[in-house]
Design an enzyme around this catalytic site. Structure first.
Site, PDB file in Angstrom:
ATOM      1  N   GLY A   1     -13.075  -9.033  -8.151  1.00 44.99           N
ATOM      2  CA  GLY A   1     -13.124  -8.673  -6.728  1.00 44.99           C
ATOM      3  C   GLY A   1     -13.698  -7.283  -6.528  1.00 44.99           C
ATOM      4  O   GLY A   1     -14.442  -6.768  -7.373  1.00 44.99           O
TER       5      GLY A   1
ATOM      6  N   SER B   1       0.807  -1.216   0.000  1.00 43.81           N
ATOM      7  CA  SER B   1       0.000   0.000   0.000  1.00 43.81           C
ATOM      8  C   SER B   1       0.845   1.273   0.000  1.00 43.81           C
ATOM      9  O   SER B   1       1.724   1.443   0.827  1.00 43.81           O
ATOM     10  CB  SER B   1      -0.920   0.012   1.218  1.00 43.81           C
ATOM     11  OG  SER B   1      -1.610   1.235   1.250  1.00 43.81           O
TER      12      SER B   1
ATOM     13  N   ALA C   1     -12.266  -4.292  -6.491  1.00 45.42           N
ATOM     14  CA  ALA C   1     -11.839  -3.257  -7.439  1.00 45.42           C
ATOM     15  C   ALA C   1     -12.552  -3.459  -8.779  1.00 45.42           C
ATOM     16  O   ALA C   1     -13.012  -2.493  -9.394  1.00 45.42           O
ATOM     17  CB  ALA C   1     -10.327  -3.313  -7.623  1.00 45.42           C
TER      18      ALA C   1
ATOM     19  N   TYR D   1       0.164  -0.555  -9.111  1.00 47.20           N
ATOM     20  CA  TYR D   1       1.035   0.615  -9.303  1.00 47.20           C
ATOM     21  C   TYR D   1       2.425   0.366  -8.739  1.00 47.20           C
ATOM     22  O   TYR D   1       3.296   1.232  -8.789  1.00 47.20           O
ATOM     23  CB  TYR D   1       0.416   1.852  -8.633  1.00 47.20           C
ATOM     24  CG  TYR D   1      -0.161   1.534  -7.269  1.00 47.20           C
ATOM     25  CD1 TYR D   1       0.633   1.499  -6.134  1.00 47.20           C
ATOM     26  CD2 TYR D   1      -1.514   1.204  -7.150  1.00 47.20           C
ATOM     27  CE1 TYR D   1       0.103   1.167  -4.907  1.00 47.20           C
ATOM     28  CE2 TYR D   1      -2.055   0.870  -5.916  1.00 47.20           C
ATOM     29  CZ  TYR D   1      -1.236   0.854  -4.801  1.00 47.20           C
ATOM     30  OH  TYR D   1      -1.765   0.506  -3.593  1.00 47.20           O
TER      31      TYR D   1
ATOM     32  N   ASP E   1     -13.154   4.480  -5.616  1.00 48.98           N
ATOM     33  CA  ASP E   1     -12.389   3.795  -6.675  1.00 48.98           C
ATOM     34  C   ASP E   1     -12.980   4.096  -8.051  1.00 48.98           C
ATOM     35  O   ASP E   1     -12.254   4.344  -9.007  1.00 48.98           O
ATOM     36  CB  ASP E   1     -12.429   2.271  -6.467  1.00 48.98           C
ATOM     37  CG  ASP E   1     -11.363   1.779  -5.493  1.00 48.98           C
ATOM     38  OD1 ASP E   1     -10.403   2.526  -5.227  1.00 48.98           O
ATOM     39  OD2 ASP E   1     -11.508   0.640  -5.003  1.00 48.98           O
TER      40      ASP E   1
ATOM     41  N   GLY F   1     -10.428 -10.072 -13.490  1.00 48.20           N
ATOM     42  CA  GLY F   1     -10.662 -10.114 -12.044  1.00 48.20           C
ATOM     43  C   GLY F   1     -12.103  -9.779 -11.731  1.00 48.20           C
ATOM     44  O   GLY F   1     -12.790  -9.110 -12.524  1.00 48.20           O
TER      45      GLY F   1
ATOM     46  N   LYS G   1     -13.028  -5.192   0.363  1.00 50.75           N
ATOM     47  CA  LYS G   1     -13.925  -4.159  -0.187  1.00 50.75           C
ATOM     48  C   LYS G   1     -15.380  -4.616  -0.291  1.00 50.75           C
ATOM     49  O   LYS G   1     -16.283  -3.790  -0.307  1.00 50.75           O
ATOM     50  CB  LYS G   1     -13.422  -3.703  -1.557  1.00 50.75           C
ATOM     51  CG  LYS G   1     -12.131  -2.930  -1.459  1.00 50.75           C
ATOM     52  CD  LYS G   1     -11.654  -2.412  -2.787  1.00 50.75           C
ATOM     53  CE  LYS G   1     -10.284  -1.786  -2.581  1.00 50.75           C
ATOM     54  NZ  LYS G   1      -9.883  -0.898  -3.647  1.00 50.75           N
TER      55      LYS G   1
END
Ligand code: NAP
Length: 245
Positions: free
Chosen positions: A126, A14, A128, A206, A101, A124, A65
């Site tokens: 999830g 993070s 995000a 990132y 987000d 994906g 999340k």
């Protein structure tokens, strides 16, 4: 001291603490602290809230999340149709959920919307990915979710991605953690040889700056973008929410 922070399972990846600590310093914001709270399970959340009575807000990251939703006492900050929360504001003992987000993603994607009638593959499924899908639908961009197995919410598996599907989906978003430091030799198993200079690859990861997913895309001439701008934009949206009068 006003306390803010982030909860997640493993928070070594993070950048949020660094981002907020530098923000407080550069913008001369005093009396604020942003702390990393690694939680083995969300069962630990009530104890965390009890021992941090000055906590005014926190971010939620992988893998909580979606699991966090039943803990919210107010969901009014999450648009209907979006089943994920990455930002909580605490006010009068209420846990008010938000999703920043999708806002960060929409803004970060804008420079790449030069593609005529784009269609997207979201890798994906999830928390995000839920925000990405929501943003895509708001932008009226047709999209398909790609996962390891065909289960609820998954349209295609990686094995289904043939030349035709790759050619008809010029936007490809990695919303899995694959390739995150230290596992930098991992990448989503898409057929990279079918990528072209007409493709845009957007990685939510990132760290590292250029993941293997992005490297392989770049080798095929695709335009690439990592998740850093999205991270900054969603963090700034969170900051606005925590400081609302
Ligand atoms: P999550 O809820 O745990 O979901 C992770 C997804 O990745 C799941 O769909 C999972 O598939 C898939 N996945 C995991 N390992 C995989 C593998 N080996 N092969 C294929 N698929 C795999 O996590 P999240 O909260 O959505 O976060 C996903 C990533 O986005 C993280 O790296 C996070 O740091 C990043 N992120 C970045 C930003 C930003 O601002 N840049 C914002 C949000 C998230 P299964 O369901 O099959 O397990």
């Amino acid at each position: 001291m006003k306390e803010f922070g982030i909860i997640g399972h493993s928070l070594s990846h993070s950048f949020s603490k660094k981002y907020f600590s530098e923000k407080f310093l550069h913008e001369k914001i005093t009396g604020c602290n942003y702390t990393v709270f690694p939680l083995g399970s969300l069962k630990e959340l009530p104890a965390l809230l009890h021992t941090h009575p000055d906590l005014l807000g926190f971010n939620i990251t992988i893998p909580y999340k979606q699991e966090i939703l039943p803990f919210l006492t107010d969901r009014s900050g999450i648009p209907s149709g979006l089943e994920a929360c990455n930002c909580i504001r605490i006010s009068g003992g209420e846990l008010i959920g938000y999703n920043t987000d999708f806002i960060g993603f929409e803004q970060a994607l804008k420079p790449f919307l030069y593609i005529e009638r784009p269609s997207a593959l979201i890798l994906g499924n999830g928390g995000a990915a839920a925000a990405i899908r929501f943003a895509m639908n708001r932008l009226a961009i047709p999209n398909k979710t790609v996962g390891r197995n065909i289960i609820k919410g998954i349209d295609l598996t990686y094995e289904n991605l043939d030349e035709k599907i790759m050619a008809s989906h010029l936007l490809i978003i990695n919303a899995t953690p694959l390739g995150t430091y230290p596992n930098i030799n991992e990448c989503p198993p898409i057929p990279y040889s079918h990528l072209t200079s007409g493709h845009v690859l957007f990685d939510l990861v990132y760290n590292p700056e250029k993941t293997l997913f992005l490297q392989k895309g770049e080798e095929m001439g695709a335009v690439i973008e990592n998740g850093y701008r999205m991270l900054v934009l969603q963090a700034e949206e969170s900051w606005k929410i925590w400081n609302k009068a």
